[in-house]
Write a protein that holds these residues in place. Structure first.
Motif, mmCIF file in Angstrom:
data_model
loop_
_atom_site.group_PDB
_atom_site.id
_atom_site.type_symbol
_atom_site.label_atom_id
_atom_site.label_comp_id
_atom_site.label_asym_id
_atom_site.label_seq_id
_atom_site.Cartn_x
_atom_site.Cartn_y
_atom_site.Cartn_z
ATOM 1 N N VAL A 1 0.849 -1.198 0.000
ATOM 2 C CA VAL A 1 0.000 0.000 0.000
ATOM 3 C C VAL A 1 0.880 1.242 0.000
ATOM 4 O O VAL A 1 1.818 1.347 0.804
ATOM 5 C CB VAL A 1 -0.932 -0.001 1.226
ATOM 6 C CG1 VAL A 1 -1.675 1.315 1.329
ATOM 7 C CG2 VAL A 1 -1.927 -1.146 1.133
ATOM 8 N N ASP A 2 0.599 2.145 -0.911
ATOM 9 C CA ASP A 2 1.262 3.445 -0.907
ATOM 10 C C ASP A 2 0.433 4.373 -0.024
ATOM 11 O O ASP A 2 -0.684 4.750 -0.373
ATOM 12 C CB ASP A 2 1.347 3.995 -2.331
ATOM 13 C CG ASP A 2 2.164 5.286 -2.412
ATOM 14 O OD1 ASP A 2 2.468 5.858 -1.335
ATOM 15 O OD2 ASP A 2 2.478 5.721 -3.528
ATOM 16 N N LEU A 3 0.983 4.701 1.139
ATOM 17 C CA LEU A 3 0.228 5.507 2.100
ATOM 18 C C LEU A 3 -0.171 6.859 1.520
ATOM 19 O O LEU A 3 -1.168 7.452 1.934
ATOM 20 C CB LEU A 3 1.043 5.716 3.377
ATOM 21 C CG LEU A 3 1.209 4.466 4.247
ATOM 22 C CD1 LEU A 3 2.233 4.718 5.339
ATOM 23 C CD2 LEU A 3 -0.127 4.069 4.852
ATOM 24 N N ALA A 4 0.580 7.342 0.542
ATOM 25 C CA ALA A 4 0.234 8.625 -0.068
ATOM 26 C C ALA A 4 -1.094 8.548 -0.808
ATOM 27 O O ALA A 4 -1.740 9.575 -1.030
ATOM 28 C CB ALA A 4 1.336 9.073 -1.021
ATOM 29 N N ASP A 5 -1.518 7.330 -1.181
ATOM 30 C CA ASP A 5 -2.773 7.167 -1.916
ATOM 31 C C ASP A 5 -3.942 6.790 -1.025
ATOM 32 O O ASP A 5 -5.076 6.683 -1.489
ATOM 33 C CB ASP A 5 -2.608 6.083 -3.001
ATOM 34 C CG ASP A 5 -1.591 6.490 -4.057
ATOM 35 O OD1 ASP A 5 -1.443 7.701 -4.294
ATOM 36 O OD2 ASP A 5 -0.943 5.587 -4.627
ATOM 37 N N VAL A 6 -3.679 6.549 0.258
ATOM 38 C CA VAL A 6 -4.742 6.117 1.173
ATOM 39 C C VAL A 6 -5.684 7.281 1.470
ATOM 40 O O VAL A 6 -5.234 8.389 1.797
ATOM 41 C CB VAL A 6 -4.138 5.562 2.485
ATOM 42 C CG1 VAL A 6 -5.222 5.330 3.528
ATOM 43 C CG2 VAL A 6 -3.373 4.279 2.205
ATOM 44 N N ARG A 7 -6.971 7.030 1.357
ATOM 45 C CA ARG A 7 -7.999 7.996 1.763
ATOM 46 C C ARG A 7 -8.816 7.320 2.849
ATOM 47 O O ARG A 7 -9.581 6.402 2.583
ATOM 48 C CB ARG A 7 -8.893 8.387 0.571
ATOM 49 C CG ARG A 7 -8.135 9.063 -0.572
ATOM 50 C CD ARG A 7 -7.624 10.433 -0.140
ATOM 51 N NE ARG A 7 -6.878 11.104 -1.213
ATOM 52 C CZ ARG A 7 -5.575 11.025 -1.379
ATOM 53 N NH1 ARG A 7 -4.853 10.259 -0.553
ATOM 54 N NH2 ARG A 7 -4.964 11.658 -2.353
ATOM 55 N N ARG A 8 -8.651 7.782 4.077
ATOM 56 C CA ARG A 8 -9.201 7.016 5.202
ATOM 57 C C ARG A 8 -9.502 7.923 6.380
ATOM 58 O O ARG A 8 -8.733 8.824 6.696
ATOM 59 C CB ARG A 8 -8.169 5.962 5.598
ATOM 60 C CG ARG A 8 -8.550 5.008 6.702
ATOM 61 C CD ARG A 8 -9.321 3.831 6.186
ATOM 62 N NE ARG A 8 -9.423 2.809 7.211
ATOM 63 C CZ ARG A 8 -8.600 1.771 7.333
ATOM 64 N NH1 ARG A 8 -7.602 1.604 6.478
ATOM 65 N NH2 ARG A 8 -8.784 0.883 8.286
ATOM 66 N N ASP A 9 -10.640 7.708 7.014
ATOM 67 C CA ASP A 9 -10.949 8.327 8.297
ATOM 68 C C ASP A 9 -10.652 7.309 9.392
ATOM 69 O O ASP A 9 -11.122 6.167 9.323
ATOM 70 C CB ASP A 9 -12.431 8.729 8.386
ATOM 71 C CG ASP A 9 -12.725 10.010 7.640
ATOM 72 O OD1 ASP A 9 -11.851 10.474 6.884
ATOM 73 O OD2 ASP A 9 -13.837 10.538 7.802
ATOM 74 N N PHE A 10 -9.877 7.699 10.392
ATOM 75 C CA PHE A 10 -9.635 6.846 11.544
ATOM 76 C C PHE A 10 -10.398 7.420 12.741
ATOM 77 O O PHE A 10 -10.196 8.580 13.118
ATOM 78 C CB PHE A 10 -8.148 6.764 11.874
ATOM 79 C CG PHE A 10 -7.380 5.836 10.980
ATOM 80 C CD1 PHE A 10 -7.668 4.487 10.960
ATOM 81 C CD2 PHE A 10 -6.375 6.319 10.166
ATOM 82 C CE1 PHE A 10 -6.964 3.624 10.133
ATOM 83 C CE2 PHE A 10 -5.672 5.469 9.333
ATOM 84 C CZ PHE A 10 -5.969 4.116 9.318
ATOM 85 N N VAL A 11 -11.240 6.594 13.336
ATOM 86 C CA VAL A 11 -12.005 6.995 14.513
ATOM 87 C C VAL A 11 -11.230 6.548 15.741
ATOM 88 O O VAL A 11 -11.028 5.346 15.962
ATOM 89 C CB VAL A 11 -13.413 6.372 14.497
ATOM 90 C CG1 VAL A 11 -14.177 6.790 15.751
ATOM 91 C CG2 VAL A 11 -14.172 6.813 13.245
ATOM 92 N N ARG B 1 -17.577 0.670 15.395
ATOM 93 C CA ARG B 1 -17.636 2.128 15.352
ATOM 94 C C ARG B 1 -16.306 2.822 15.612
ATOM 95 O O ARG B 1 -16.104 3.955 15.189
ATOM 96 C CB ARG B 1 -18.666 2.643 16.368
ATOM 97 C CG ARG B 1 -20.087 2.247 16.083
ATOM 98 C CD ARG B 1 -21.064 2.901 17.052
ATOM 99 N NE ARG B 1 -20.896 2.445 18.423
ATOM 100 C CZ ARG B 1 -20.343 3.136 19.396
ATOM 101 N NH1 ARG B 1 -19.860 4.353 19.171
ATOM 102 N NH2 ARG B 1 -20.255 2.647 20.625
ATOM 103 N N VAL B 2 -15.404 2.168 16.325
ATOM 104 C CA VAL B 2 -14.154 2.798 16.759
ATOM 105 C C VAL B 2 -12.977 2.003 16.205
ATOM 106 O O VAL B 2 -12.927 0.774 16.334
ATOM 107 C CB VAL B 2 -14.077 2.864 18.299
ATOM 108 C CG1 VAL B 2 -12.728 3.386 18.752
ATOM 109 C CG2 VAL B 2 -15.193 3.747 18.845
ATOM 110 N N ASP B 3 -12.019 2.690 15.569
ATOM 111 C CA ASP B 3 -10.846 2.022 15.006
ATOM 112 C C ASP B 3 -9.756 1.780 16.041
ATOM 113 O O ASP B 3 -9.018 0.793 15.953
ATOM 114 C CB ASP B 3 -10.265 2.864 13.864
ATOM 115 C CG ASP B 3 -11.209 2.958 12.683
ATOM 116 O OD1 ASP B 3 -11.690 1.908 12.232
ATOM 117 O OD2 ASP B 3 -11.475 4.085 12.228
#
Length: 310
Positions: free
Chosen positions: A88-98, A142-144
């Motif tokens: 995984v290229d972290l620059a391409d990750v689109r993610r919300d972390f709760v 619900r929580v990461d």
């Protein structure tokens, strides 16, 4: 529904691509007689001869020609599903972390975590939720990530100990006069009223037990839900705010507060990271966890907190 033997799929693909039993046997690295038996099984499963005599060789039936692209696509999808995920290229990750935690942790680690995300994973956004009932079940959907210390966790929840912290007393800087920077005695500590932070409004803690052992008693002026509120109340009252060590240092840099060690034998408070097992192999979640391990191992980031390795 009874599923067919999926081990037949590679053989079906080889037979339809090669158009011969011998060619398919070579591709599959089996004997021609074994491939001939497999073809007989496929004929029963598919309900079609698939390969029929034509001159000195074999030819595909109309049904076999229809199946050829389907078999190739199905085998390709099956192989893709069974391969490890690509890096995984972290620059391409689109993610919300709760992340569920308190304002003390958000203040101590938040800026450093955001700075790392901006450099390494700019598509990551943090959603920080306040601590509530500390129910580990929320980690299942619900929580990461939970940052703090959960009292009890089920088998499907992982926990890593990150650091320990202690509580400190902060007070309005001029409040105690010329000797404000001198170490507190237990009597000094008990002389001023206290402001404590508690989500459940609890006024009593181990501090009261230790003072009682010395024949002392404190007056808790107020309980508030956050450490930030405790510090701001300390600015306008004649009271100590009792807050975690790392938070105390940052509050003193930003506000007109003086930090004092609490002159009592208090146990360290554990600071843990907790998540559900479904995230174990998730590359982006692993990055988040590893980043927090590194940040909590940095004494400058933690301030008065102690990394778990110490």
């Amino acid at each position: 529904m009874l599923l067919p033997d999926m081990n037949l799929l590679p053989a079906l693909d080889a037979l339809l691509r090669e158009g011969s039993v011998t060619g398919a046997a070579t591709v599959m690295n089996v004997s021609p007689s074994a491939m001939s038996r497999t073809l007989a099984r496929l004929r029963r499963v598919v309900g079609d001869p698939l390969l029929v005599p034509s001159g000195r060789g074999l030819t595909l039936t109309p049904r076999a020609r229809e199946l050829r692209p389907q078999a190739a696509a199905a085998l390709g999808q099956a192989l893709a599903a069974l391969r490890p995920p690509p890096p995984v290229d972290l620059a391409d990750v689109r993610r919300d972390f709760v992340i569920r935690t308190n304002d003390g942790v958000a203040v101590v680690l938040g800026a450093a975590l955001l700075a790392r995300a901006a450099r390494e994973a700019p598509g990551v956004r943090l959603r920080i939720l306040p601590e509530g009932d500390e129910d580990p079940a929320a980690l299942r959907d619900r929580v990461d990530l939970d940052l703090g210390a959960l009292p009890e966790t089920p088998p499907d929840v992982r926990t890593t100990h990150l650091a320990d912290f202690r509580y400190m007393a902060v007070v309005r800087s001029p409040e105690r006069g010329p000797g404000a920077c001198a170490p507190l005695t237990p009597a000094d500590f008990a002389a001023l009223p206290h402001i404590t932070a508690s989500r459940h409004g609890r006024a009593r803690s181990v501090i009261d037990d230790r003072l009682a052992e010395l024949g002392l008693e404190r007056r808790v002026l107020a309980t508030v839900p956050t450490f930030g509120a405790a510090c701001f109340l300390a600015l306008d009252t004649h009271a100590f705010a009792i807050v975690p060590s790392g938070f105390a240092e940052r509050a003193a840099r930003a506000l007109r507060l003086t930090v004092h060690e609490i002159p009592l034998r208090l146990p360290p408070v554990a600071f843990d990271m907790t998540w559900h097992v479904r995230h174990d192999a998730d590359p982006a979640h692993r990055w988040l966890r590893q980043t927090l391990v590194e940040l909590t191992g940095d004494g400058e980031v933690l301030g008065g907190m102690r990394p778990a390795a110490e």
